[in-house]
Design an enzyme around this catalytic site. Structure first.
Site, PDB file in Angstrom:
ATOM      1  N   ASP A 151      66.550 -46.523  -5.400  1.00 54.86           N
ATOM      2  CA  ASP A 151      68.007 -46.407  -5.246  1.00 54.86           C
ATOM      3  C   ASP A 151      68.571 -47.535  -4.374  1.00 54.86           C
ATOM      4  O   ASP A 151      67.892 -48.533  -4.091  1.00 54.86           O
ATOM      5  CB  ASP A 151      68.388 -45.022  -4.703  1.00 54.86           C
ATOM      6  CG  ASP A 151      68.045 -44.835  -3.224  1.00 54.86           C
ATOM      7  OD1 ASP A 151      67.422 -45.730  -2.627  1.00 54.86           O
ATOM      8  OD2 ASP A 151      68.397 -43.780  -2.658  1.00 54.86           O
ATOM      9  N   THR A 206      69.177 -47.713  -1.270  1.00 56.35           N
ATOM     10  CA  THR A 206      68.695 -47.856   0.109  1.00 56.35           C
ATOM     11  C   THR A 206      67.464 -48.754   0.211  1.00 56.35           C
ATOM     12  O   THR A 206      66.984 -49.022   1.305  1.00 56.35           O
ATOM     13  CB  THR A 206      68.346 -46.482   0.719  1.00 56.35           C
ATOM     14  OG1 THR A 206      67.219 -45.934   0.021  1.00 56.35           O
ATOM     15  CG2 THR A 206      69.519 -45.524   0.626  1.00 56.35           C
ATOM     16  N   ARG A 207      66.938 -49.202  -0.913  1.00 58.52           N
ATOM     17  CA  ARG A 207      65.721 -50.009  -0.911  1.00 58.52           C
ATOM     18  C   ARG A 207      66.003 -51.401  -1.480  1.00 58.52           C
ATOM     19  O   ARG A 207      66.655 -51.525  -2.520  1.00 58.52           O
ATOM     20  CB  ARG A 207      64.626 -49.340  -1.757  1.00 58.52           C
ATOM     21  CG  ARG A 207      64.246 -47.935  -1.266  1.00 58.52           C
ATOM     22  CD  ARG A 207      63.567 -47.997   0.095  1.00 58.52           C
ATOM     23  NE  ARG A 207      63.143 -46.687   0.557  1.00 58.52           N
ATOM     24  CZ  ARG A 207      63.818 -45.932   1.412  1.00 58.52           C
ATOM     25  NH1 ARG A 207      64.975 -46.348   1.903  1.00 58.52           N
ATOM     26  NH2 ARG A 207      63.338 -44.771   1.806  1.00 58.52           N
ATOM     27  N   HIS A 256      68.800 -38.851  -0.562  1.00 61.04           N
ATOM     28  CA  HIS A 256      69.943 -39.699  -0.222  1.00 61.04           C
ATOM     29  C   HIS A 256      71.147 -39.334  -1.074  1.00 61.04           C
ATOM     30  O   HIS A 256      71.044 -38.580  -2.049  1.00 61.04           O
ATOM     31  CB  HIS A 256      69.605 -41.184  -0.467  1.00 61.04           C
ATOM     32  CG  HIS A 256      68.406 -41.655   0.274  1.00 61.04           C
ATOM     33  ND1 HIS A 256      67.574 -42.653  -0.196  1.00 61.04           N
ATOM     34  CD2 HIS A 256      67.883 -41.272   1.468  1.00 61.04           C
ATOM     35  CE1 HIS A 256      66.597 -42.851   0.663  1.00 61.04           C
ATOM     36  NE2 HIS A 256      66.760 -42.029   1.675  1.00 61.04           N
ATOM     37  N   HIS A 311      55.044 -48.273   5.880  1.00 58.35           N
ATOM     38  CA  HIS A 311      55.941 -47.127   6.063  1.00 58.35           C
ATOM     39  C   HIS A 311      55.490 -46.349   7.286  1.00 58.35           C
ATOM     40  O   HIS A 311      54.310 -46.078   7.455  1.00 58.35           O
ATOM     41  CB  HIS A 311      55.937 -46.221   4.832  1.00 58.35           C
ATOM     42  CG  HIS A 311      56.987 -45.148   4.886  1.00 58.35           C
ATOM     43  ND1 HIS A 311      56.814 -43.985   5.602  1.00 58.35           N
ATOM     44  CD2 HIS A 311      58.228 -45.074   4.330  1.00 58.35           C
ATOM     45  CE1 HIS A 311      57.906 -43.228   5.478  1.00 58.35           C
ATOM     46  NE2 HIS A 311      58.773 -43.872   4.729  1.00 58.35           N
ATOM     47  N   LYS A 315      55.301 -42.664  -4.095  1.00 58.07           N
ATOM     48  CA  LYS A 315      56.573 -42.276  -3.470  1.00 58.07           C
ATOM     49  C   LYS A 315      57.734 -42.241  -4.469  1.00 58.07           C
ATOM     50  O   LYS A 315      58.779 -41.648  -4.187  1.00 58.07           O
ATOM     51  CB  LYS A 315      56.922 -43.234  -2.314  1.00 58.07           C
ATOM     52  CG  LYS A 315      56.306 -42.828  -0.995  1.00 58.07           C
ATOM     53  CD  LYS A 315      56.750 -43.737   0.134  1.00 58.07           C
ATOM     54  CE  LYS A 315      57.811 -43.068   0.985  1.00 58.07           C
ATOM     55  NZ  LYS A 315      59.167 -43.483   0.712  1.00 58.07           N
TER      56      LYS A 315
END
Length: 425
Positions: free
Chosen positions: A74, A76-77, A110, A175, A185
């Protein structure tokens, strides 16, 4: 005097270390920032697709499959999907021109990714021409796949479960509790229900000594994630490694475990650093976009946590122009309880009652129990104090305060310019 520029938002802030006042232990920089691949980014991905690890080619897997789902990261990455998704779509359609393809955006817990963010991520052509579904962790369109090794329920998006062929794109970096990002993930937390994510991020697992950056073996969070990926039949991954400028420097395609493990080994070699334990450790969240709030900034603090002496001082540079970044995270510290009381309460919470954002609060509490944290940010001072940190106007002001707190004649200092991108051994 030693001057070191450090990322702060979209700018730099320079720390000046006077060796007459401080015992400077050296600057530690991830070699990942220095690694260069001479191939164009698209070619790196294509060559990886042509030579998958532990798996037939994606176009072979696509043959005879009608409903193919690609899990994509998404907003956020910083995954460079513009270079990855076209190559994956081409490969699939070479094997099966009639395939019905859905791109499933793995938002985890998110917020929904906006159309503008999708265009920024994939480009207008893909957004206009491909079927895109955005995961909602609270949606009822979920499938219960039974019990995770931890005992939590595995509930994931039905779009993924109903696929004849499930594949995923992503990227691999250290991470702070899953060991590495990428691979499994994409399923958990990527397209899992909130119930499943909260169980996986429970206080017992966050407290486990193996739930740390760069650690997969014995990591209970990773164990649940890999089980979820296999149970969901994630058949093929395309995971890249990116440099400090967000450019692709390597790509690992193929089996969910074998390709991911090979990529993790590459990252561990590049990002692993040896640090002499120090009284003061200065670090950052790598600047924009990861340093927009205090919630995200906990990630880089974990690198400093490993390097700082017990009772020492961590100095975090993080612009935090969006403030604390999580109301539940902030509210945890907005009371009269001691940090020790806050931690004890976390550890007493059962897996099935995990609170949203609890893990970030728990990790910050863990760091605060070991060291004082001085926060250089744009946050109001009262907000910083509520989060049990010491506010400072700039990094040199923070150094003076650190020396006062320690009360030492010549404290040792270590600098980790980007705490998010390194694994402190």
């Amino acid at each position: 005097m030693i001057s070191i520029p450090l990322p702060y938002g979209k700018e730099k802030m320079t720390v000046d270390i006077d060796e007459n006042e401080f015992l400077f232990n050296g600057e530690f920089v991830s070699d990942a920032h220095k690694f260069k691949n001479e191939l164009p980014q698209e070619e790196i991905v294509i060559k990886s697709l042509e030579n998958p690890i532990g798996s037939p080619r994606l176009k072979e897997l696509a043959k005879g499959k009608k409903n193919i789902v690609i899990i994509a990261s998404d907003h956020t990455r910083p995954v460079p999907s513009k270079f990855m998704m076209p190559a994956m779509l081409k490969e699939i359609r070479e094997g099966n021109p009639d395939a019905d393809i859905t791109i499933l955006i793995s938002t985890g817990c998110h917020r929904e990714t906006t159309k503008e963010e999708l265009i920024g991520k994939f480009g207008e052509d893909i957004v206009k021409s491909e079927k895109i579904v955005i995961h909602d962790c609270d949606d009822e369109n979920m499938a219960d796949l039974g019990i995770l090794p931890s005992g939590g329920r595995l509930i994931i998006n039905k779009v993924a479960v109903d696929a004849d062929l499930l594949v995923a794109e992503g990227f691999i970096e250290p991470h702070f509790f899953a060991g590495f990002s990428g691979g499994r993930k994409s399923v958990l937390p990527g397209v899992a229900s909130r119930t499943t994510v909260l169980a996986n991020h429970c206080s017992k697992f966050i407290a486990d000594k193996n739930s740390r950056a760069g650690v997969l073996e014995g990591n209970p969070i990773h164990r649940d994630m890999i089980y979820a990926g296999k149970k969901a039949n994630l058949a093929f991954i395309v995971n890249v490694v990116i440099d400090a400028d967000k450019n692709i420097i390597a790509c690992y395609s193929g089996d969910i475990e074998k390709a991911h493990e090979e990529g993790c080994a590459f990252v561990k070699e590049l990002a692993g650093i040896d640090v002499t334990k120090s009284d003061i450790v200065i670090t950052t969240n790598g600047g924009y976009p990861l340093d927009q709030n205090a919630y995200q900034s906990v990630k880089s603090m974990t690198a400093a946590e490993v390097a700082v002496n017990e009772g020492g001082v961590v100095i975090e540079l993080s612009r935090c122009n969006d403030g604390h970044g999580g109301q539940s995270f902030y509210d945890t510290f907005d009371n009269e309880k001691s940090v020790r009381q806050i931690m004890d309460e976390f550890l007493a919470i059962p897996m099935e009652e995990t609170i949203v954002d609890q893990w970030e609060s728990q990790i910050l509490a863990r760091i605060l129990l070991k060291s004082t944290v001085i926060m250089v940010s744009d946050m109001p001072e009262e907000m910083v104090k509520t989060l049990r940190m010491v506010p400072a106007k700039d990094v040199n002001d923070a150094l003076k305060r650190a020396k006062e707190i320690l009360g030492k004649e010549r404290p040792s200092v270590a600098v980790i310019p980007d705490g998010v991108s390194v694994i402190v051994k």
